[in-house]
Write a protein that holds these residues in place. Structure first.
Motif, PDB file in Angstrom:
ATOM      1  N   GLU A  58      41.698   4.696  -0.638  1.00 42.16           N
ATOM      2  CA  GLU A  58      42.818   5.310  -0.111  1.00 42.16           C
ATOM      3  C   GLU A  58      44.091   4.589   0.169  1.00 42.16           C
ATOM      4  OE1 GLU A  58      41.125   7.069   3.791  1.00 42.16           O
ATOM      5  OE2 GLU A  58      41.091   8.867   2.651  1.00 42.16           O
ATOM      6  N   THR A  59      43.823   3.191   0.292  1.00 46.61           N
ATOM      7  CA  THR A  59      44.945   2.325   0.522  1.00 46.61           C
ATOM      8  C   THR A  59      46.137   2.229  -0.578  1.00 46.61           C
ATOM      9  OG1 THR A  59      43.616   0.447  -0.141  1.00 46.61           O
ATOM     10  CG2 THR A  59      43.837   0.783   2.030  1.00 46.61           C
ATOM     11  N   VAL A  60      45.611   2.762  -1.840  1.00 50.12           N
ATOM     12  CA  VAL A  60      46.315   2.534  -2.969  1.00 50.12           C
ATOM     13  C   VAL A  60      46.660   4.068  -3.765  1.00 50.12           C
ATOM     14  CG1 VAL A  60      45.855   0.423  -3.424  1.00 50.12           C
ATOM     15  CG2 VAL A  60      44.161   2.098  -4.535  1.00 50.12           C
ATOM     16  N   LEU A  61      45.990   4.868  -3.079  1.00 50.97           N
ATOM     17  CA  LEU A  61      46.180   6.561  -3.747  1.00 50.97           C
ATOM     18  C   LEU A  61      47.701   6.670  -3.950  1.00 50.97           C
ATOM     19  CD1 LEU A  61      44.018   9.461  -3.275  1.00 50.97           C
ATOM     20  CD2 LEU A  61      46.710   9.621  -3.005  1.00 50.97           C
ATOM     21  N   PRO A  62      48.576   6.348  -2.973  1.00 49.91           N
ATOM     22  CA  PRO A  62      49.999   6.839  -3.279  1.00 49.91           C
ATOM     23  C   PRO A  62      50.470   6.247  -4.598  1.00 49.91           C
ATOM     24  CG  PRO A  62      49.547   6.626  -1.114  1.00 49.91           C
ATOM     25  CD  PRO A  62      48.241   5.950  -1.548  1.00 49.91           C
ATOM     26  N   ARG A  63      50.417   4.737  -4.248  1.00 46.49           N
ATOM     27  CA  ARG A  63      50.849   3.882  -5.368  1.00 46.49           C
ATOM     28  C   ARG A  63      50.310   4.290  -6.659  1.00 46.49           C
ATOM     29  NH1 ARG A  63      53.250  -0.673  -3.278  1.00 46.49           N
ATOM     30  NH2 ARG A  63      52.623  -2.125  -4.930  1.00 46.49           N
ATOM     31  N   ILE A  64      48.979   4.551  -6.950  1.00 45.42           N
ATOM     32  CA  ILE A  64      48.761   4.817  -8.198  1.00 45.42           C
ATOM     33  C   ILE A  64      49.392   6.139  -8.952  1.00 45.42           C
ATOM     34  CG2 ILE A  64      46.536   5.674  -9.479  1.00 45.42           C
ATOM     35  CD1 ILE A  64      44.762   4.427  -7.642  1.00 45.42           C
ATOM     36  N   MET A  65      49.315   7.120  -7.912  1.00 48.06           N
ATOM     37  CA  MET A  65      50.088   8.145  -8.483  1.00 48.06           C
ATOM     38  C   MET A  65      51.700   8.066  -8.944  1.00 48.06           C
ATOM     39  SD  MET A  65      48.919  10.936  -5.295  1.00 48.06           S
ATOM     40  CE  MET A  65      49.705  12.214  -6.014  1.00 48.06           C
ATOM     41  N   GLN A  66      52.137   7.104  -8.244  1.00 48.69           N
ATOM     42  CA  GLN A  66      53.716   7.004  -8.285  1.00 48.69           C
ATOM     43  C   GLN A  66      53.709   5.974  -9.631  1.00 48.69           C
ATOM     44  OE1 GLN A  66      55.554   4.394  -5.178  1.00 48.69           O
ATOM     45  NE2 GLN A  66      57.299   5.784  -5.377  1.00 48.69           N
ATOM     46  N   LYS A  67      52.667   5.062  -9.773  1.00 44.88           N
ATOM     47  CA  LYS A  67      52.823   4.190 -10.971  1.00 44.88           C
ATOM     48  C   LYS A  67      52.240   4.970 -12.424  1.00 44.88           C
ATOM     49  CE  LYS A  67      52.962  -0.470  -9.256  1.00 44.88           C
ATOM     50  NZ  LYS A  67      52.280  -1.921  -9.362  1.00 44.88           N
ATOM     51  N   MET A  68      51.528   5.758 -12.221  1.00 42.35           N
ATOM     52  CA  MET A  68      51.066   6.527 -13.332  1.00 42.35           C
ATOM     53  C   MET A  68      52.036   7.598 -13.847  1.00 42.35           C
ATOM     54  SD  MET A  68      48.149   5.198 -14.339  1.00 42.35           S
ATOM     55  CE  MET A  68      49.143   3.694 -13.781  1.00 42.35           C
ATOM     56  N   GLU A  69      52.663   8.204 -12.910  1.00 44.96           N
ATOM     57  CA  GLU A  69      53.945   9.022 -13.340  1.00 44.96           C
ATOM     58  C   GLU A  69      55.035   8.129 -14.028  1.00 44.96           C
ATOM     59  OE1 GLU A  69      56.854  12.300 -11.175  1.00 44.96           O
ATOM     60  OE2 GLU A  69      54.988  11.489  -9.990  1.00 44.96           O
ATOM     61  N   ALA A  70      55.327   7.085 -13.227  1.00 45.03           N
ATOM     62  CA  ALA A  70      56.447   6.021 -13.866  1.00 45.03           C
ATOM     63  C   ALA A  70      55.708   5.747 -15.226  1.00 45.03           C
ATOM     64  CB  ALA A  70      56.462   5.039 -13.037  1.00 45.03           C
ATOM     65  N   TYR A  71      54.613   5.516 -15.424  1.00 47.74           N
ATOM     66  CA  TYR A  71      54.320   4.965 -16.873  1.00 47.74           C
ATOM     67  C   TYR A  71      54.254   5.950 -17.880  1.00 47.74           C
ATOM     68  CZ  TYR A  71      51.314   2.325 -19.955  1.00 47.74           C
ATOM     69  OH  TYR A  71      50.685   1.668 -20.824  1.00 47.74           O
ATOM     70  N   GLY A  72      54.438   7.309 -17.668  1.00 47.87           N
ATOM     71  CA  GLY A  72      54.568   8.496 -18.523  1.00 47.87           C
ATOM     72  C   GLY A  72      53.636   9.406 -18.526  1.00 47.87           C
TER      73      GLY A  72
END
Length: 433
Positions: free
Chosen positions: A281-295
């Motif tokens: 859970e500690t990284v859920l928001p950042r994964i969503m943000q990074k995968m969207e930024a990655y394409g």
């Protein structure tokens, strides 16, 4: 040295090492340990976990609604959902089979004198398991558990699957409205989503303190002495997780014209954070943000990542299969091929049916071992080193869910390769700097 600033990954890594050192010192000072853990370290670690739990639900709800409203096509969304669930089921089944195979080949539980093993009280997990086992794991029960009777009750409890179900329906309903009614609400939820990502960045500044406290408490309570009798099990779990990450997920990534090592570089901060806190859970928001930024499109990212936290726990299922065989070997129980097939099928069901339960890996094992006649008491022997293995399996869960987003985006032919290439160039420039 003017302007020198440590990255978040380095801050967390240093906090992790300091936590191990402080925990080791405290383990050898039993008189001071209890007061420090109760009054300083545990609260400091709990503050971080509470902060993360605070932001997960608003981010998932707002991101899903914006993403689904953007798709605006129930048939397309249904196709994405089916592909996601099929992919999750295939990958987690492979994880279970790999775990059982490695445990049978390397025999981590053979030749261990159980009198040398420390035991830990597992009654809190047993109580949860009895409650879970009270509800049959039928298809109808699983479907009913997805549909919230009261969405506000689900939001309060943080039941992710009912929240996802409601958010998807709300997003579809919103997308069908005329533009003058739809756009203001979509704009509101987009603002909420962006605001919560900013809040996430604020909370991450506290991450090194939380990591330090969580690791120090673990080491102070158990020390390294409890590791040695079970070193073979811990080593096998780590080897299995590395094998699964680089070979199995690496092959999936290569098939989709991606590189697993590139994904790991992108998520290095998140992997260190997830590893040290043992919390996806500690990284859920950042994964969503990074995968969207990655394409990856927002609609796919906001759907696949939260759903994966319930259905695609590669590291957890891999660990559960190894631990089940380990305990059978510990008691000298020779499982037949039929028993192992039953174990695979049972793990496939139980690991999905109780998503979101605290101590989920232990609860799954308690709900599973009895199906093939393995004594539940065996879990008390491995509970002391569970946190050490939990760290690695959580990191694998993060990699698996991030890759799932990219796989589904590729499958739907919606992955932006130009955006991904630009992101990689930016990453290389940052690393060079």
């Amino acid at each position: 040295m003017k302007g020198f600033k440590l990255s978040l990954a380095w801050q967390i890594l240093i906090a992790l090492i300091l936590g191990v050192v402080v925990g080791t010192v405290l383990h050898n000072q039993p008189d001071d340990r209890e007061w420090l853990i109760t009054n300083i370290l545990s609260p400091a670690g709990d503050i971080f976990i509470h902060l993360i739990k605070m932001i997960v639900v608003p981010i998932v709800v707002s991101s899903l609604i914006v993403g689904i409203a953007g798709v605006g096509d129930a048939k397309k969304l249904g196709r994405i959902g089916v592909k996601t669930i099929v992919y999750f089921e295939v990958i987690t089944t492979i994880a279970i089979v790999v775990g059982i195979t490695l445990a049978n080949v390397f025999q981590p539980g053979s030749g261990i004198d159980m009198s040398t093993l420390a035991t830990v009280d597992i009654s809190k997990y047993e109580a949860t398991t009895q409650a879970v086992q009270g509800a049959p794991h039928s298809l109808v029960t699983t479907i009913l558990s997805l549909i919230p009777q009261n969405i506000f009750a689900s939001l309060v409890k943080g039941d992710m699957l009912p929240i996802i179900f409601f958010s998807v329906l709300f997003g579809l309903g919103l997308s069908s409205l005329p533009a003058e009614h739809r756009d203001p609400l979509v704009g509101l939820f987009r603002s909420v989503s962006e605001t919560m990502f900013k809040v996430t960045h604020m909370i991450m500044r506290y991450a090194p303190v939380g990591v330090f406290a969580l690791i120090a408490v673990t080491i102070a309570n158990f020390g390294f002495a409890s590791l040695w009798p079970l070193a073979k099990l811990v080593l096998l779990v780590y080897v299995a997780i590395l094998f699964f990450a680089f070979v199995v997920l690496g092959a999936v990534a290569r098939f989709c014209k991606l590189r697993i090592t590139t994904l790991m570089r992108i998520l290095k901060d998140e992997l260190i954070l997830a590893y040290s806190t043992s919390s996806s859970e500690t990284v859920l928001p950042r994964i969503m943000q990074k995968m969207e930024a990655y394409g990856a499109p927002k609609a796919i990212t906001s759907f696949v990542v939260p759903t994966g936290y319930s259905f695609n726990l590669d590291g957890s299922t891999l660990y559960q299969s190894i631990a089940a065989i380990f305990i059978a070997q510990l008691y000298g129980i020779d499982l037949s091929l039929t028993d192992e097939i039953i174990l695979v099928l049972t793990l496939m069901v139980t690991s999905k049916g109780i998503a979101g339960v605290p101590g989920v890996s232990f609860v799954v094992l308690l709900a599973t071992l009895g199906s093939v006649g393995i004594p539940l008491e065996g879990l008390a022997f491995i509970a002391g080193v569970d946190r050490i293995m939990d760290m690695a399996r959580t990191a694998l869960n993060v990699i698996g869910n991030a890759l799932a987003v990219l796989v589904i985006a590729r499958w739907e032919d919606q992955f932006d390769t130009e955006q991904a290439a630009a992101y990689e160039r930016q990453l290389r420039m940052q690393n060079a700097a």
